[in-house]
Design an enzyme around this catalytic site. Structure first.
Site, PDB file in Angstrom:
ATOM      1  N   LYS A  21       0.832  -1.217   0.000  1.00 61.95           N
ATOM      2  CA  LYS A  21       0.000   0.000   0.000  1.00 61.95           C
ATOM      3  C   LYS A  21       0.862   1.261   0.000  1.00 61.95           C
ATOM      4  CE  LYS A  21      -2.081  -0.884   3.926  1.00 61.95           C
ATOM      5  NZ  LYS A  21      -1.315  -2.106   4.324  1.00 61.95           N
ATOM      6  N   ARG A  96      -8.634   0.934   9.953  1.00 60.21           N
ATOM      7  CA  ARG A  96      -8.150  -0.412  10.231  1.00 60.21           C
ATOM      8  C   ARG A  96      -9.091  -1.183  11.139  1.00 60.21           C
ATOM      9  NH1 ARG A  96      -2.166   0.519   9.377  1.00 60.21           N
ATOM     10  NH2 ARG A  96      -1.049  -1.359   9.915  1.00 60.21           N
ATOM     11  N   ARG A 135      12.059  -6.804   4.642  1.00 61.33           N
ATOM     12  CA  ARG A 135      12.023  -5.371   4.322  1.00 61.33           C
ATOM     13  C   ARG A 135      13.044  -4.597   5.146  1.00 61.33           C
ATOM     14  NH1 ARG A 135       6.257  -2.428   4.517  1.00 61.33           N
ATOM     15  NH2 ARG A 135       6.424  -2.699   6.762  1.00 61.33           N
ATOM     16  N   ARG A 180       0.987  -8.710  13.845  1.00 58.97           N
ATOM     17  CA  ARG A 180       0.411  -7.689  12.942  1.00 58.97           C
ATOM     18  C   ARG A 180      -0.575  -8.331  11.961  1.00 58.97           C
ATOM     19  NH1 ARG A 180       5.290  -4.925  10.204  1.00 58.97           N
ATOM     20  NH2 ARG A 180       3.751  -3.467   9.382  1.00 58.97           N
TER      21      ARG A 180
HETATM   22  P1  AMP Z   1       1.846   0.535   9.187  1.00 58.61           P
HETATM   23  O1  AMP Z   1       3.045   1.328   8.839  1.00 58.61           O
HETATM   24  O2  AMP Z   1       0.614   0.994   8.474  1.00 58.61           O
HETATM   25  O3  AMP Z   1       2.059  -0.960   9.041  1.00 58.61           O
HETATM   26  O4  AMP Z   1       1.543   0.806  10.734  1.00 58.61           O
HETATM   27  C1  AMP Z   1       2.518   0.500  11.720  1.00 58.61           C
HETATM   28  C2  AMP Z   1       1.837   0.404  13.071  1.00 58.61           C
HETATM   29  O5  AMP Z   1       1.231   1.657  13.412  1.00 58.61           O
HETATM   30  C3  AMP Z   1       0.705  -0.614  13.179  1.00 58.61           C
HETATM   31  O6  AMP Z   1       1.156  -1.930  13.431  1.00 58.61           O
HETATM   32  C4  AMP Z   1      -0.089  -0.044  14.357  1.00 58.61           C
HETATM   33  O7  AMP Z   1       0.555  -0.297  15.581  1.00 58.61           O
HETATM   34  C5  AMP Z   1       0.000   1.449  14.101  1.00 58.61           C
HETATM   35  N1  AMP Z   1      -1.101   1.924  13.224  1.00 58.61           N
HETATM   36  C6  AMP Z   1      -0.985   2.482  11.990  1.00 58.61           C
HETATM   37  N2  AMP Z   1      -2.187   2.821  11.499  1.00 58.61           N
HETATM   38  C7  AMP Z   1      -3.091   2.462  12.443  1.00 58.61           C
HETATM   39  C8  AMP Z   1      -4.512   2.534  12.525  1.00 58.61           C
HETATM   40  N3  AMP Z   1      -5.257   3.039  11.519  1.00 58.61           N
HETATM   41  N4  AMP Z   1      -5.106   2.066  13.648  1.00 58.61           N
HETATM   42  C9  AMP Z   1      -4.388   1.566  14.677  1.00 58.61           C
HETATM   43  N5  AMP Z   1      -3.053   1.456  14.660  1.00 58.61           N
HETATM   44  C10 AMP Z   1      -2.396   1.898  13.552  1.00 58.61           C
END
Ligand code: AMP
Length: 225
Positions: A21, A96, A135, A180
């Site tokens: 994404k 999310r 990654r 995750r």
């Molecule tokens: P990402 O970079 O999108 O994989 O996000 C990294 C981490 O940030 C996730 O594993 C969550 O801990 C937190 N996070 C990011 N976006 C959200 C969201 N919309 N709701 C809750 N936690 C989030």
């Protein structure tokens, strides 16, 4: 009847961690001049700055768990009122949870905006695992590479001013990634049905070279005007 191409400029990129994404949202931002809004990037910047939001979010992020909805909804509420979002936005990593999706519906109604589409970037689970664990992210310019599929260049990362310090994000570690992915299945997957019921969902095969995925996405978003 006159044919009018639908121009998608307010959209969500939905998909599991590692679906690509972020990569696609950045490419779309560059092409269409609409901002990528990545809640993960905003939270990581807050952690780096040591802001109150960063302090509240850090332990959840390190554990691979979701940050509480109220914090995320507040940050999106503020972000969607910034002037650069006027021509459109690409939400990456938000919503999310069903609570976040409903909060977004309410917020958009308040702002007099509408969600034009939701694109599910679909990638099989074993591929997600391999992508995430391999990654590496540059601590300076946030560019990503992959130890196997896209090894870090030895002489720079493409930006002259970047000393390219490649590290593994703490939540890309092999012991955190399953948490995750479980959070995705439990909390985020229900949004597929939520948006399908609203007739907003488009599925895109994300298990292809990123240029091919981008070509499909640009077909969906329509021409640059
Ligand atoms: P990402 O970079 O999108 O994989 O996000 C990294 C981490 O940030 C996730 O594993 C969550 O801990 C937190 N996070 C990011 N976006 C959200 C969201 N919309 N709701 C809750 N936690 C989030």
């Amino acid at each position: 009847m006159e044919f009018r191409q639908v121009m998608m400029r307010r959209l969500i990129l939905l998909g599991a961690p590692g679906a690509g994404k972020g990569t696609q949202a950045q490419a779309l931002e560059e092409r269409y001049h609409i901002p990528q809004i990545s809640t993960g990037d905003i939270l990581r910047a807050a952690v780096k700055q040591g802001s109150p939001l960063g302090h509240q979010a850090k332990s959840y992020m390190d554990a691979g768990e979701l940050v509480p909805d109220s914090l995320i909804v507040d940050l999106i509420r503020a972000r969607l009122q910034e002037p650069d979002t006027e021509p459109g936005w690409i939400l990456d990593g938000f919503p999310r949870t069903p609570v976040q999706a409903e909060a977004l519906d309410n917020l958009l109604q308040e702002l007099g905006q509408s969600l034009e589409g939701v694109v599910l970037v679909d990638v099989p689970e074993p591929v997600l695992m391999e992508r995430l664990v391999g990654r590496r992210t540059c601590t300076v310019c946030q560019k990503v590479c992959h130890v196997k599929f896209n090894p870090p260049p030895v002489n720079g990362c493409g930006r002259e001013d970047c000393p390219h310090q490649w590290v593994q994000r703490s939540d890309d570690r092999e012991d955190v990634v399953p948490t995750r992915l479980a959070a995705y299945h439990r909390n985020t997957e229900p949004l597929i049905n939520y948006y399908q019921a609203k007739d907003k969902l488009h599925r895109v095969d994300g298990n292809r070279p990123s240029e091919d995925v981008l070509a499909t996405l640009t077909n969906l978003l329509g021409p640059v005007v």
